[in-house]
Design a protein around this motif. Structure first.
Motif, PDB file in Angstrom:
ATOM      1  N   ASP A  43     -39.214  -2.288 -50.429  1.00 35.82           N
ATOM      2  CA  ASP A  43     -40.010  -1.483 -51.250  1.00 35.82           C
ATOM      3  C   ASP A  43     -40.169  -0.164 -51.103  1.00 35.82           C
ATOM      4  O   ASP A  43     -40.838   0.735 -51.549  1.00 35.82           O
ATOM      5  N   LYS A  44     -39.009   0.270 -50.236  1.00 39.12           N
ATOM      6  CA  LYS A  44     -38.697   1.890 -50.056  1.00 39.12           C
ATOM      7  C   LYS A  44     -37.992   2.536 -51.137  1.00 39.12           C
ATOM      8  O   LYS A  44     -37.088   2.029 -51.355  1.00 39.12           O
ATOM      9  N   ALA A  45     -38.468   3.692 -51.484  1.00 36.33           N
ATOM     10  CA  ALA A  45     -37.744   4.416 -52.500  1.00 36.33           C
ATOM     11  C   ALA A  45     -36.277   4.911 -51.917  1.00 36.33           C
ATOM     12  O   ALA A  45     -36.261   4.844 -50.665  1.00 36.33           O
ATOM     13  N   PRO A  46     -35.290   5.223 -52.518  1.00 40.22           N
ATOM     14  CA  PRO A  46     -34.171   5.729 -51.857  1.00 40.22           C
ATOM     15  C   PRO A  46     -34.257   7.006 -50.950  1.00 40.22           C
ATOM     16  O   PRO A  46     -33.747   7.038 -49.934  1.00 40.22           O
ATOM     17  N   ARG A  47     -34.976   7.790 -51.355  1.00 39.86           N
ATOM     18  CA  ARG A  47     -35.282   9.144 -50.640  1.00 39.86           C
ATOM     19  C   ARG A  47     -35.936   8.735 -49.149  1.00 39.86           C
ATOM     20  O   ARG A  47     -35.835   9.560 -48.333  1.00 39.86           O
ATOM     21  N   ASP A  48     -36.679   7.601 -49.173  1.00 41.19           N
ATOM     22  CA  ASP A  48     -37.298   7.375 -48.179  1.00 41.19           C
ATOM     23  C   ASP A  48     -36.430   6.235 -46.844  1.00 41.19           C
ATOM     24  O   ASP A  48     -37.126   5.973 -45.825  1.00 41.19           O
ATOM     25  N   ARG A  49     -35.267   6.289 -47.456  1.00 40.44           N
ATOM     26  CA  ARG A  49     -34.463   5.330 -46.674  1.00 40.44           C
ATOM     27  C   ARG A  49     -33.535   6.017 -45.833  1.00 40.44           C
ATOM     28  O   ARG A  49     -32.667   5.558 -44.847  1.00 40.44           O
ATOM     29  N   ASN A  50     -33.306   7.482 -45.872  1.00 39.93           N
ATOM     30  CA  ASN A  50     -32.539   8.346 -44.973  1.00 39.93           C
ATOM     31  C   ASN A  50     -31.194   7.772 -45.077  1.00 39.93           C
ATOM     32  O   ASN A  50     -30.440   7.654 -43.864  1.00 39.93           O
ATOM     33  N   LEU A  51     -30.421   7.715 -46.101  1.00 34.55           N
ATOM     34  CA  LEU A  51     -29.140   7.307 -46.395  1.00 34.55           C
ATOM     35  C   LEU A  51     -28.344   8.253 -46.990  1.00 34.55           C
ATOM     36  O   LEU A  51     -29.105   8.914 -48.021  1.00 34.55           O
ATOM     37  N   SER A  52     -27.178   8.488 -46.763  1.00 31.05           N
ATOM     38  CA  SER A  52     -26.277   9.414 -47.300  1.00 31.05           C
ATOM     39  C   SER A  52     -25.115   8.752 -48.301  1.00 31.05           C
ATOM     40  O   SER A  52     -24.212   8.018 -47.933  1.00 31.05           O
TER      41      SER A  52
END
Length: 420
Positions: free
Chosen positions: A70-79
């Motif tokens: 349920d986390k948004a992409p910006r909150d997953r800390n992935l590049s």
């Protein structure tokens, strides 16, 4: 950095079609995992679910021990690095790389430090004030990678990043990506349809077919011990040869003569009416060039050569053969699914460049019987796969990966603590 765990991941669209069907896959901390398969196999969809660009229908996505469904992409800390680079044409290379840091309102001094570090890694210092439109394809791809590096994310995600480059530049960029990942020791998931990229880059490779995992293993295990007909046909260039065979006198009767089977291999195929024999091109040789000391490890046969291709350091010969319609139909269907050139009823044979075999003539070949695989045409299962040998190959690759990750971390932080 962080491990990525996928548990029973399913993605269904509005019509109920499962683009990804019950996938469970663990990507270890610091591992370079390749997702590979033909078009429509679900590899890009799976990658987009990792980063959060696609919703998960069911299952759990866990990154660094935390469930992120349920986390948004910006909150997953992935590049993520895309196929089309996704650069801003009006910004300089420096500002393109710095863009994610600007969004975080990071101070200018820290931005400069990180951009300079990324430019050092990717050899971009002389291009920092240029615009993307003035760069080559390879340089633009390095800028996209630099933007991923400065975020100091938990993992890198690559979505067919080299597809837009020419063949020579793809080879150069493969080397750069491999060197970068080893240097940083960062968890990486890389999507490609190019099995050459899969074999040269990955610590392990996940082969997908219609949204289902077929095999997850080191590149060498995939090549030497494929679990089924699909993996065997997809991995390898030129592809594996497939010949019809029937049991006869304790062995296999094939278009290229009788092949002996012993022990467990003979037991595995007992009772089968029709079989498919898989043989890599390099298992053959011009019989006149085979050393006497190894001749007993295989058998010789004579066949007419249709076409030869001399490449300087190597040579290929094409040998036609007859096959039942049920076999030829299966090879046609497999070719369509693999997005590959039709697997015709001809064998591609790799022979020494010094061989004097000529097209349009009969020639004597030697075949290494130890390197023959036998498949069930109905199920596609590799009946003669050596599970123990396959597991040993992947175990050795895993030990190498762990050593490389530890070396990378020691180099990045000699004091023993990874730089934040």
């Amino acid at each position: 950095m962080a491990a990525i765990e996928m548990k029973n991941i399913v993605k269904k669209y509005g019509d109920g079609f499962p683009a990804v069907n019950d996938i469970s896959l663990d990507v270890a901390d610091g591992e370079f995992m390749i997702l590979v398969g033909p078009s429509g196999c679900g590899k890009s969809t799976l990658l987009r679910m990792i980063v959060g660009l696609e919703d998960i229908t069911s299952g759990d996505m866990i990154i660094g021990g935390t469930k992120v469904n349920d986390k948004a992409p910006r909150d997953r800390n992935l590049s993520m690095v895309f196929q089309n680079y996704a650069l801003y044409p009006h910004l300089s290379v420096y500002e393109n790389i710095a863009f994610p840091l600007r969004l975080k309102k990071m101070d200018d001094q820290e931005v400069k430090r990180r951009v300079d570090e990324a430019a050092d890694v990717l050899d971009l210092h002389e291009h920092l004030q240029r615009k993307p439109g003035n760069l080559s394809g390879g340089q633009r791809q390095r800028v996209a990678m630099g933007r991923a590096i400065v975020r100091q994310a938990e993992a890198f995600l690559f979505d067919e990043p080299l597809s837009n480059l020419d063949a020579k530049l793809r080879g150069q960029m493969r080397t750069e990506i491999a060197r970068l990942q080893r240097r940083l020791g960062i968890t990486t998931v890389y999507v490609t349809h190019d099995q050459t990229e899969a074999m040269t880059l990955g610590d392990r490779v996940c082969v997908l077919r219609k949204g289902i995992i077929q095999q997850v293993a080191s590149p060498r295990e995939l090549y030497e011990q494929p679990v089924n007909l699909f993996v065997a046909g997809f991995i390898g260039s030129p592809p594996m040869n497939f010949l019809p065979a029937v049991l006869e006198d304790g062995g296999l009767a094939t278009p290229f003569g009788h092949m002996a089977l012993e022990g467990d291999r003979a037991e595995a195929v007992a009772g089968k009416d029709l079989l498919l024999v898989g043989i890599r091109p390099e298992a053959f040789e011009d019989a006149s060039l085979v050393e006497d000391s190894k001749r007993h490890l295989g058998h010789t046969f004579t066949s007419r050569v249709d076409v030869t291709e001399w490449l300087g350091d190597s040579q290929f010969a094409y040998i036609p053969y007859e096959a039942p319609e049920e076999i030829t139909a299966q090879l046609r269907d497999l070719s369509k699914e693999l997005d590959a050139e039709t697997l015709r009823t001809q064998a591609i044979v790799s022979i020494d460049a010094a061989s004097r075999i000529r097209e349009g003539r009969d020639a004597e070949f030697w075949l290494d019987s130890r390197k023959v695989h036998v498949f069930d045409p109905q199920t596609g299962e590799n009946l003669t796969r050596d599970d123990a040998a396959g597991e040993e190959l992947t175990r050795m690759a895993e030990e190498d990966r762990i050593d490389q990750v530890q070396d990378a971390r020691r180099q990045s932080d000699p004091a023993g603590e990874r730089t934040a």
